[in-house]
Design a protein around this motif. Structure first.
Motif, PDB file in Angstrom:
ATOM      1  N   PHE A 113      20.081  69.587  28.318  1.00  0.00           N
ATOM      2  CA  PHE A 113      20.657  68.251  28.123  1.00  0.00           C
ATOM      3  C   PHE A 113      21.338  68.153  26.766  1.00  0.00           C
ATOM      4  N   PHE A 114      20.680  68.769  25.796  1.00  0.00           N
ATOM      5  CA  PHE A 114      21.222  68.702  24.440  1.00  0.00           C
ATOM      6  C   PHE A 114      22.615  69.324  24.396  1.00  0.00           C
ATOM      7  N   THR A 144      25.436  58.103  23.647  1.00  0.00           N
ATOM      8  CA  THR A 144      24.062  58.496  23.917  1.00  0.00           C
ATOM      9  C   THR A 144      23.554  57.593  25.034  1.00  0.00           C
ATOM     10  N   TRP A 145      22.903  58.187  25.956  1.00  0.00           N
ATOM     11  CA  TRP A 145      22.449  57.434  27.115  1.00  0.00           C
ATOM     12  C   TRP A 145      21.521  56.296  26.715  1.00  0.00           C
ATOM     13  N   LEU A 146      21.594  55.243  27.443  1.00  0.00           N
ATOM     14  CA  LEU A 146      20.691  54.091  27.323  1.00  0.00           C
ATOM     15  C   LEU A 146      20.867  53.254  26.073  1.00  0.00           C
ATOM     16  N   THR A 147      21.529  53.745  25.069  1.00  0.00           N
ATOM     17  CA  THR A 147      21.648  52.974  23.836  1.00  0.00           C
ATOM     18  C   THR A 147      22.792  51.978  23.957  1.00  0.00           C
ATOM     19  N   SER A 148      22.983  51.179  22.906  1.00  0.00           N
ATOM     20  CA  SER A 148      24.008  50.151  22.997  1.00  0.00           C
ATOM     21  C   SER A 148      25.397  50.756  23.189  1.00  0.00           C
ATOM     22  N   PHE A 196      25.195  67.143  26.521  1.00  0.00           N
ATOM     23  CA  PHE A 196      25.653  65.856  25.987  1.00  0.00           C
ATOM     24  C   PHE A 196      26.130  65.951  24.548  1.00  0.00           C
ATOM     25  N   TYR A 227      15.370  70.243  27.875  1.00  0.00           N
ATOM     26  CA  TYR A 227      15.768  69.570  26.644  1.00  0.00           C
ATOM     27  C   TYR A 227      17.011  70.238  26.058  1.00  0.00           C
ATOM     28  N   TYR A 277      14.060  53.600  21.797  1.00  0.00           N
ATOM     29  CA  TYR A 277      14.568  54.678  22.630  1.00  0.00           C
ATOM     30  C   TYR A 277      14.008  56.050  22.263  1.00  0.00           C
ATOM     31  N   PHE A 329      15.186  62.264  28.795  1.00  0.00           N
ATOM     32  CA  PHE A 329      15.703  62.751  30.076  1.00  0.00           C
ATOM     33  C   PHE A 329      15.086  64.096  30.454  1.00  0.00           C
ATOM     34  N   ALA A 330      14.853  64.928  29.441  1.00  0.00           N
ATOM     35  CA  ALA A 330      14.167  66.193  29.716  1.00  0.00           C
ATOM     36  C   ALA A 330      12.768  65.906  30.252  1.00  0.00           C
ATOM     37  N   TYR A 336      12.019  49.634  27.635  1.00  0.00           N
ATOM     38  CA  TYR A 336      12.350  48.351  28.241  1.00  0.00           C
ATOM     39  C   TYR A 336      11.935  47.178  27.362  1.00  0.00           C
ATOM     40  N   LYS A 380      19.936  45.204  31.103  1.00  0.00           N
ATOM     41  CA  LYS A 380      18.513  45.536  31.201  1.00  0.00           C
ATOM     42  C   LYS A 380      17.824  44.653  32.250  1.00  0.00           C
ATOM     43  N   THR A 404      17.014  60.128  23.276  1.00  0.00           N
ATOM     44  CA  THR A 404      17.234  59.979  24.706  1.00  0.00           C
ATOM     45  C   THR A 404      17.281  61.318  25.432  1.00  0.00           C
ATOM     46  N   THR A 405      17.775  62.350  24.750  1.00  0.00           N
ATOM     47  CA  THR A 405      17.829  63.670  25.392  1.00  0.00           C
ATOM     48  C   THR A 405      16.414  64.131  25.750  1.00  0.00           C
ATOM     49  N   LEU A 406      15.516  63.883  24.816  1.00  0.00           N
ATOM     50  CA  LEU A 406      14.123  64.251  25.021  1.00  0.00           C
ATOM     51  C   LEU A 406      13.549  63.477  26.216  1.00  0.00           C
TER      52      LEU A 406
END
Lengths: 149, 274
Positions: free
Chosen positions: B27-28, B37-41, B31, B24, A73, A80-81, A68, B158, A76-78
Motif C-alpha cells: 500500500f505504501f 491520503t485515504w480517509l483524511t480531509s 499510494f 503495508y 486516523y 488499510f494493511a 469514526y 461520515k 491510513t496505509t497501516l
C-alpha cells in the motif's frame, strides 16, 4: 463438527461486535468437553483458534471507532494493511474450520498449526484430570491417532 | 513436543506478521505517488468537489427555507454591518473557493452554524448577545474556518456513509434532504475540528486587524451570563470547554506589529434596530 459449524454461525452473528462468537465457543466448549476425548479435542481446538481471530477483529473495530468518533486516523496505509490482514485471517480461519468440521464429522483428527498439537497435548496427556462420559476412569486410550510429530 | 508447539507459534506469527508487512509496504508503494491520503480531509476533498459542495449547499438552503420554514431576517443596518465585518475577514483568506453567503435567522437560540458551500447562518439572538462587532467577527471567523477546512463536508460524508451502511435513508428526496439538514444543524464537529477552527479563526482575526482576544471576551460573557450547555447555547455543545477556549485565546501569541483597527459601526444602534 458442531463446534466448528456453530462457530462460523456465531461468527456471522457477532460480526458487528466480535464477542458473540467467543462467548458461544466458551459455552459450547464447557457443555461438550466431557462427551469424550475426541469431542474435547475438537472443541478446544475450535475455541483456541477463535481467540486470536477475535482479538484481531476487536482491533479492527477499535481502530474504526477511533476514526469514526475522534477522527484519529493514525497512518491510513497501516490501517488499510490491517484491514487486509483481518480479511485474510478471517478467511483462513473459516476455510480451516470448514476442513476441520468435515474431518471431525468423518471421525478423523485434524490439526491446526499450533492450536492442534496444543489441544492434543492438553486433552490426551495423562495429566488431564477430566472424567469423560464414554470412558471408564482407569483405561486411557493412547492408541488413538497421534499428531504428526 | 512443546518445542514443536513453540515452533508452530513462531511460524504462525511470522506468517501473519509477514503478511501485514507485505500489505503495508504494498500500500505504501502504491499510494506513495498519489498526494491524497485515504480517509483524511484531503481525501474528502478529492471525493467531493467544491462545485458539488456548493450545489449541495444551495439545495439544502432552499430546502431549509421552504420545508423547515426558517425565517431569514432582512434588516438593512445589520446586513451592511455584516458585510463590513465579513468582507474584512474575507480579504485575508488566501485563496477561497467559496462565495460566502451569510444569513441571519430568527431564532431564540444563541446559535451559528454552517452548511456546505460556504453558507453561514447566525441567529438574531447571537447578534444581540455580542457586545461588539469584534465578537461577532470572532464567531464569523470560527465558522469561516469550518468552511475553509471543509469540516461540513467530512461530517456529512461520515454521517452518510454510516447511514447508508445501516440503510436509514429510505431513498426519497425529501427524506434525504431532511436528514442532511438535521445532520448539518444538529450533529456537531469533533473536538479536534473545533480546536483547528479556533486556531484558524485567531490567525484570521489577527490578519484582519481584529484582536484574537475577542474570542475570549465572547466566551467570558457566556460564562458570566451562566449559560449552560443545554440551556440556550446550542452551537457550543460539543465545543471544547469554554474555559479552555478562553485560555487558548488569551495565550495566543499576537505578533509585535499588531494594531487592532476598530470597526466604524454604531453597534448599539444596530442592535436596537434588530
Amino acid at each position: 463438527m458442531g463446534a466448528y459449524l456453530m462457530m462460523i454461525a456465531a461468527f456471522a452473528v457477532g460480526l458487528p461486535l466480535p464477542v458473540v462468537n467467543l462467548i458461544a465457543a466458551l459455552i459450547y466448549y464447557s457443555i461438550n468437553r466431557k462427551k469424550g476425548r475426541f469431542v474435547h479435542f475438537h472443541c478446544l481446538q475450535s475455541f483456541l483458534s477463535q481467540i486470536p481471530t477475535t482479538l484481531v477483529n476487536w482491533g479492527l473495530l477499535f481502530w474504526a471507532l477511533q476514526i469514526y468518533l475522534f477522527d484519529n486516523y493514525g497512518e491510513t496505509t497501516l490501517f488499510f494493511a490491517y484491514i487486509v490482514l483481518v480479511i485474510v485471517a478471517n478467511l483462513i480461519y473459516i476455510i480451516f474450520s470448514v476442513i476441520a468440521a468435515v474431518k471431525a464429522w468423518k471421525g478423523n483428527f485434524y490439526y491446526f498449526l499450533f492450536f492442534g498439537p496444543y489441544a492434543y497435548k492438553r486433552v490426551y496427556s495423562r495429566s488431564n484430570p477430566l472424567q469423560y462420559d464414554n470412558e471408564d476412569n482407569k483405561a486411557t486410550p493412547f492408541n488413538l491417532n497421534k499428531p504428526p510429530y | 513436543m512443546l518445542g514443536k508447539i513453540q515452533k508452530d507459534l513462531i511460524k504462525l506469527l511470522a506468517f501473519f506478521g509477514g503478511l501485514f508487512l507485505f500489505f503495508y509496504l504494498g500500500f505504501f508503494l502504491l499510494f506513495r505517488s498519489s498526494s491524497v491520503t485515504w480517509l483524511t480531509s484531503e481525501y474528502n476533498e478529492h471525493l467531493f468537489s467544491y462545485e458539488k459542495e456548493i450545489q449541495l449547499g444551495e439545495i439544502i438552503d432552499r430546502y431549509a427555507i421552504k420545508e423547515e420554514e426558517i425565517d431569514i431576517l432582512k434588516n438593512r443596518p445589520i446586513d451592511s454591518a455584516l458585510w463590513v465585518i465579513s468582507s474584512r475577514l474575507k480579504k485575508q483568506i488566501p485563496i477561497s473557493e467559496y462565495d460566502y453567503k451569510i444569513k441571519i435567522i430568527e431564532s431564540e437560540m444563541i446559535n451559528a452554524f454552517t452548511i456546505p458551500g460556504g453558507r453561514i447562518y447566525i441567529s438574531k439572538e447571537l447578534i444581540l448577545f455580542c457586545e461588539s462587532p469584534e465578537q461577532l467577527a470572532a464567531v464569523l471567523a470560527h465558522e469561516i474556518a469550518h468552511v475553509e477546512k471543509r469540516h461540513t463536508v467530512s461530517r456529512i460524508l461520515k454521517e452518510f456513509t454510516i447511514s447508508l451502511l445501516f440503510s436509514i435513508i429510505s431513498g426519497t428526496d425529501t427524506v434525504l434532504l431532511s436528514e442532511l439538514w438535521k445532520t448539518t444543524i444538529s450533529s456537531s464537529f469533533n473536538r479536534k475540528q473545533e480546536q483547528e477552527s479556533d486556531e484558524y479563526a485567531m490567525d484570521l482575526l489577527e490578519k484582519s486587524n481584529i484582536s484574537p482576544r475577542a474570542i475570549a471576551a465572547f466566551f467570558r460573557k457566556l460564562n458570566r451570563e451562566n449559560l449552560d450547555y443545554d440551556e440556550k447555547v446550542e452551537f457550543l455543545m460539543s465545543h471544547p470547554h469554554n474555559n479552555s477556549r478562553i485560555k487558548r485565546s488569551l495565550e495566543y501569541k499576537i505578533s509585535n506589529g499588531f494594531k487592532p483597527i476598530p470597526f466604524d459601526l454604531d453597534w448599539k444602534s444596530i442592535k436596537e434596530d434588530l
